[in-house]
Design an enzyme around this catalytic site. Structure first.
Site, PDB file in Angstrom:
ATOM      1  N   GLY A  72       0.787  -0.998  -0.021  1.00  0.00           N
ATOM      2  CA  GLY A  72      -0.033   0.017   0.044  1.00  0.00           C
ATOM      3  C   GLY A  72       0.964   1.257   0.001  1.00  0.00           C
ATOM      4  N   LEU A  73       0.393   2.467   0.464  1.00  0.00           N
ATOM      5  CA  LEU A  73       1.158   3.471   0.649  1.00  0.00           C
ATOM      6  C   LEU A  73       1.554   4.129  -0.687  1.00  0.00           C
ATOM      7  CD1 LEU A  73       3.075   3.329   3.864  1.00  0.00           C
ATOM      8  CD2 LEU A  73       1.066   4.589   3.615  1.00  0.00           C
ATOM      9  N   CYS A  74       0.346   4.015  -1.686  1.00  0.00           N
ATOM     10  CA  CYS A  74       0.899   4.355  -3.169  1.00  0.00           C
ATOM     11  C   CYS A  74      -0.402   5.263  -3.542  1.00  0.00           C
ATOM     12  CB  CYS A  74       1.306   3.411  -3.933  1.00  0.00           C
ATOM     13  SG  CYS A  74       0.380   1.790  -3.919  1.00  0.00           S
ATOM     14  N   GLY A  75      -0.899   6.097  -2.646  1.00  0.00           N
ATOM     15  CA  GLY A  75      -2.185   6.777  -3.257  1.00  0.00           C
ATOM     16  C   GLY A  75      -3.138   6.027  -3.495  1.00  0.00           C
TER      17      GLY A  75
END
Lengths: 298, 135
Positions: free
Chosen positions: A89-92
């Site tokens: 995750g952590l990709c907008g």
């Protein structure tokens, strides 16, 4: 109200977070360069493959000999959605935009009374889809621990799709991935791969070959043999391309998401420092007033 | 008249440009392609592809794939394409040993015959490379 010490701890914590997001942004930027080069290098092959197949398809169109992988089963009752997402995750909005596209398609198909099956590639998409379509997911392929996506990974997924197709598990297969346009623009895309859809419906190349009609290709070895090899290969290539585009898009999305996060953290630090300084000043002033008024009372 | 030739592998576009002639290792024998060749589709065997252009000859190792000749020119979709000088011999050696293992584990049949022919092609390529390396 928070004490001065609490506020100092808060500011330190925000600074630490900012350092992490900054580092993630830089890592994504360096990975992006490699992923982008790989995705761009794979485009010509996939495009030529589509072109070659397109002209062959135009040549064999209408004949009964056309294999099922090319012509389809004739029905469109059961749809297989292959949803490719990232492992992390952590990709907008990267993962959720692909999932949203797949979900809209799945809902539209279910509304038409078609049966939907889902094959997930990548953990994140599987997690998001499991909540809504848990029963429809037939398989999940995780590519954890894969550093550089190789052709063999795509080949493995494509073989699974072909095996399912041959068992008659579905009629139409659509691939969902994110096309890499630029660092700030990734376009979630749906591509139908079984039966394949070609970009130019009236392909000119075989027909324009010096007045020769369609179906003028010579085959070596036999037509069926070539198509039997070419079609699964085309699938692998399309999946490979989707995975590479996805990898580049993921890094691009992460880079801009982390850039935003870093900027937001900077803004938060500024605000917190301001409040901290104000509070500190207010306390000093208060103490001074106390001392002065105490001295005056004497 | 020049022939437009494109050679692509999944990793990259290896060659693109105007050439005079290309000798392609087809699955059923080598064939040369000149400008104005009749449209055809052929599968490749692992072998050596020769590009003849005005500037001289270029030899490229291809490990399987497809060739398409159309009015636009020749397009070769290779599984792996690398110029003779740059190819990693270890890749071929590894593929050969994999094939040998699979052949050892196979029952007799047409599938086995196919694998054995494939191994022979690899051996030919390997021999050719050894030959050029000794020059």
């Amino acid at each position: 109200m928070a004490s001065l010490k609490d506020m100092r701890v808060r500011i330190a914590a925000t600074k630490a977070t900012q350092k992490i997001t900054k580092a993630m942004q830089m890592v994504a930027a360096s990975k992006l360069r490699r992923a982008q080069a790989a995705a761009e290098a794979a485009r010509p092959y996939a495009e030529r493959m589509g072109k070659v197949l397109g002209s062959i398809a135009a040549a064999v169109a209408g004949s009964d000999a056309a294999p099922k992988l090319l012509a389809g089963t004739g029905g469109d009752k059961v749809h297989l959605l292959v949803v490719c997402t990232a492992e992390r995750g952590l990709c907008g909005p990267f993962n959720s935009s692909i999932v949203r596209l797949a979900r809209e398609k799945a809902n539209a198909l279910t509304a038409e009374g078609k049966e939907v099956k889902i094959l997930c590639v990548g953990r994140k998409g599987a997690e998001q889809l499991r909540r809504l379509y848990g029963k429809l997911i037939i398989e999940t392929v995780e590519l954890r621990g894969v550093k550089q996506i190789g052709f063999e990974h795509a080949d493995m997924i494509a073989k699974k799709i072909v095996a399912l197709f041959e068992q008659g598990a579905f009629d139409v297969c659509t691939l969902f991935f994110s096309r890499f346009k630029s660092v700030i623009a990734q376009i979630p895309t749906a591509q139908q791969i079984i039966p394949p859809v070609f970009e130019s419906p009236s392909h000119p190349s075989p027909a324009s070959g010096g007045g020769l009609g369609r179906g003028s290709y010579e085959y070596e070895p036999e037509e069926e043999e070539i198509l039997a090899e070419l079609l699964p290969r085309n699938l692998s290539v399309q999946v490979f391309r989707a995975l590479l585009e996805n990898a580049a898009s993921e890094q691009g999305a992460r880079m801009s998401a982390m850039d935003n996060a870093t900027r937001n953290a900077g803004e938060m630090i500024r605000k917190q420092t301001l409040t901290y300084n104000r509070t500190r000043q207010a306390m000093i002033t208060k103490e001074l007033i106390e001392i002065i008024s105490g001295a005056e009372a004497l | 008249m020049a022939l437009h030739f494109e050679l692509v592998s999944p990793e990259k576009l290896v060659f693109s440009g105007e050439v005079e002639q290309v000798d392609v290792p087809g699955a059923e024998g080598d064939f040369g392609v000149l400008a104005g060749h009749a449209p055809m589709v052929a599968t490749l065997r692992p072998g050596i592809l020769t590009v003849k252009a005005a500037g001289g000859e270029q030899k490229i190792v291809v490990l399987g794939g497809f060739a398409e000749v159309s009015s636009e020119g020749l397009t070769v979709l290779a599984d792996l394409a690398e110029s003779v000088d740059a190819i990693d011999r270890a890749v071929i050696a590894q593929r050969m040993s994999e094939l040998e293992k699979r052949i050892a584990a196979m029952q007799a049949g047409s599938e086995l015959d196919k694998l054995i022919t494939r191994l022979d092609h690899y051996k030919t390529v390997d021999r050719h490379l050894t030959g050029t390396a000794m020059h």
